[in-house]
Design an enzyme around this catalytic site. Sequence first.
Site, short mmCIF file in Angstrom:
data_model
loop_
_atom_site.label_atom_id
_atom_site.label_comp_id
_atom_site.label_asym_id
_atom_site.label_seq_id
_atom_site.Cartn_x
_atom_site.Cartn_y
_atom_site.Cartn_z
N LYS A 67 -8.19 -7.25 1.58
CA LYS A 67 -7.29 -8.36 1.92
C LYS A 67 -6.52 -8.09 3.20
O LYS A 67 -6.32 -9.01 4.01
CB LYS A 67 -6.33 -8.64 0.77
CG LYS A 67 -5.32 -7.56 0.47
CD LYS A 67 -4.43 -7.95 -0.70
CE LYS A 67 -3.46 -6.84 -1.05
NZ LYS A 67 -2.52 -6.51 0.03
N THR A 68 -6.09 -6.84 3.43
CA THR A 68 -5.35 -6.55 4.66
C THR A 68 -6.25 -6.72 5.87
O THR A 68 -5.82 -7.20 6.93
CB THR A 68 -4.77 -5.12 4.62
OG1 THR A 68 -3.98 -4.97 3.43
CG2 THR A 68 -3.89 -4.85 5.83
N ASP B 143 1.02 -12.23 2.15
CA ASP B 143 0.31 -11.18 1.41
C ASP B 143 0.86 -11.11 -0.02
O ASP B 143 2.02 -11.44 -0.26
CB ASP B 143 0.53 -9.85 2.13
CG ASP B 143 -0.34 -8.73 1.57
OD1 ASP B 143 -1.34 -9.04 0.88
OD2 ASP B 143 -0.03 -7.56 1.82
N GLU B 144 0.03 -10.68 -0.98
CA GLU B 144 0.43 -10.53 -2.39
C GLU B 144 1.10 -11.82 -2.90
O GLU B 144 2.16 -11.80 -3.52
CB GLU B 144 1.39 -9.34 -2.55
CG GLU B 144 0.85 -8.01 -2.07
CD GLU B 144 -0.22 -7.42 -2.99
OE1 GLU B 144 -0.66 -8.13 -3.91
OE2 GLU B 144 -0.61 -6.26 -2.78
N GLN C 175 -3.72 -9.57 -10.72
CA GLN C 175 -2.80 -8.46 -10.41
C GLN C 175 -1.34 -8.92 -10.42
O GLN C 175 -0.48 -8.28 -9.80
CB GLN C 175 -3.14 -7.83 -9.06
CG GLN C 175 -4.50 -7.15 -9.05
CD GLN C 175 -4.75 -6.38 -7.76
OE1 GLN C 175 -4.16 -5.34 -7.51
NE2 GLN C 175 -5.64 -6.90 -6.92
N ARG D 295 -7.13 1.32 -9.43
CA ARG D 295 -6.60 2.29 -8.45
C ARG D 295 -7.61 3.40 -8.20
O ARG D 295 -7.50 4.14 -7.23
CB ARG D 295 -5.30 2.95 -8.95
CG ARG D 295 -4.10 2.05 -9.22
CD ARG D 295 -3.80 1.07 -8.11
NE ARG D 295 -4.48 -0.20 -8.35
CZ ARG D 295 -4.70 -1.12 -7.42
NH1 ARG D 295 -4.32 -0.91 -6.17
NH2 ARG D 295 -5.30 -2.25 -7.72
#
Length: 694
Positions: A30-31, A211-212, A242, A625
């Site tokens: 995503k970044t 973002d997020e 998430q 993770r």
Amino acid sequence: MSSSLNSAQQEAVNYLHGPCLVLAGAGSGKTRVITHKIARLIQAGLAARRIAAITFTNKAATEMRERAKTLVGRGAKEVLICTFHALGVRLLREDGAVLGLKPQFSILDTDDITRILKDAGGTTDAATARHWQWTISRWKNAGLNAAQAEAQAGSDDERLCARIMARYEERLTAYQSVDFDDLIGLPLKLLQRDEAVRTKWQQALGHILVDEYQDTNATQYELLKVLTGARGRFTAVGDDDQSIYGWRGATLDNLRRLPVDFPALKVIKLEQNYRSTGAILRAANNVIGPNPKLFPKTLFSELGEGEPVRVIDCDHEQHEAERAVMRIQSLRENSPHKQWRDFAILYRANHQAKVFEQALRKAQIPYKVSGGQSFFDRAEIRDLCGWLRLWVNSDDDPAFLRAVATPKRGIGHSTLQSLGNFAGQYKLSLFEALFSPSLPGVLGKRALDGLHEFGRYVNELEYGARHTQGRDAARAFLDDWLKAIGYEQYLHDSEDSAQTATARWSNVLDFCDWMAQRCGGQIADAAGATSAQASVSLLEVAQTISLLSTLSEREQDQNVLTLSTLHAAKGLEWPHVLLAGCNEGLLPFKLDDGIDRQDRAQGPSEEALGRLQEERRLMYVGITRAQRTLAVSWTRKRKKGRETIAAQPSRFITEMALDQATVKENPREKLKALRAEFARRAAVAVSASAAAAG
């Protein structure tokens, strides 16, 4: 640019002219999409200064800025990359006068808020004040003021809290101060009320990337809507699977509302995971499967099947910690990832860390506890920040009280009480009251002289900080200030242990180095080369201080194992992960009777189901993770208070749908392998020693 993007990522980057929702699964890049889209917008002719990328943490903003700089070069400096709260500060510093705020308003920290609420509610109990604080924060995040909160209060406790909220709001106005929730709520109020300001900011921001997005609360969503206006030029990047911050106001309603509020919304799914193996992703997809889907997606990986996910059953917590250490030592011997930083132990609640810390210390494994005390939560740093805030805003009464008493200057409690009563009577800030011509009628000459001396010194410091620029000048100014107030001696006088006082003073020096660095000038890199950075005044740096949560990112470079809660681990990744404490009552955490024992004919309540779904998303975050290996452990017994009770494995282990015959670790075989490895090492050492002697 396009060669490093897959087709879905490329589609998200190239969609420029309308509202866009990018559903970015864990580890799906995503970044990379956000930074490439910044570059694409600039390439398409949008001025860099008209692009805003909004994150939730300073760390995420720093990472995004560095990656954008790699793609765009110098142009990235003009892109507004910051947190939601930093954006709110920017709006209020520029246009807050419309709401009656001075440009140099103060931002209160948690400690200040607790003290103000104690006063407003007439209590000395910090726990009660913190309860009010959480309730008020929840109301503010939902967009409610005190009157609206009281109107919808459902109990006497809530009505009392709403009345305290009204007094709290009055004090914030008097102190020319805001809290963190106000940094979202007040800019929203500003834009909604003032058409000229709204038009200015809508024209200034040609495209906003968030973002997020799944972590936004109701007020943040409304702020995004009013900033983008009818055009809806935004890109929201998030993952409903998430969403784990419901307890602090984040709501999936913001995802549900997007297609309704923006019918032209383009939805793009990123489902290719670049982080984890097939075995890990299959467990993640299986766990999240029972949750209802807003936008269904299934993660996949091209990194191969990898090691099976392991389940480790243990007798009790100490046994669990011992087996965790044993697993880490074995993996370190038999995998290419030999650095301690490649390993993480994740758990649901902070109290679970203690037993792992004891086992790691015994095995001499270096570690850090993530999500521990923030640097800026340390008492010595709060002391200095109180002074800095007073330089910036002399009407900041909480900062005044901290600075005047730290270190003590011979100004006693009764003097401050008299000053406070006088200020309240005439509706002045404490600093304004200090110079009032009427104050001598209330205080004696000695007390008055002490207050005047303090007031003059604060004014001198403010003037000096305003005219001090560059790293070296700022450091010299801060050193002189600390010497003048005798802060090092104060730390030694207030601590029983010289070692503790020295450690606290070391924190102070680190803080001053960091402050000076932000003032710019000639900055040296790790190799010793220097480069010029634009100088800003020390007072300008002090204005930003309350937004910062960490001194530096240098902890990332430490070669230590990470112990972390699942919440604090979000956004991070490690080659090897152990999810500990996967027991009913821990993960999922303390589900009430609504899930476990409610009449089956009625079914569990909607609220209880919502909590279970968030716990499931938390497990999903923990699983994703892991890059190369994942183990989950549970205990047959666990402590509950002073008792030891029988425990059950988490339902999420069953939902992972693992082949237990192949994944359950055999502790005897593991121990046998470790002993064989240690014996081999000893033999090699003896052989080498004999050869050297020969």
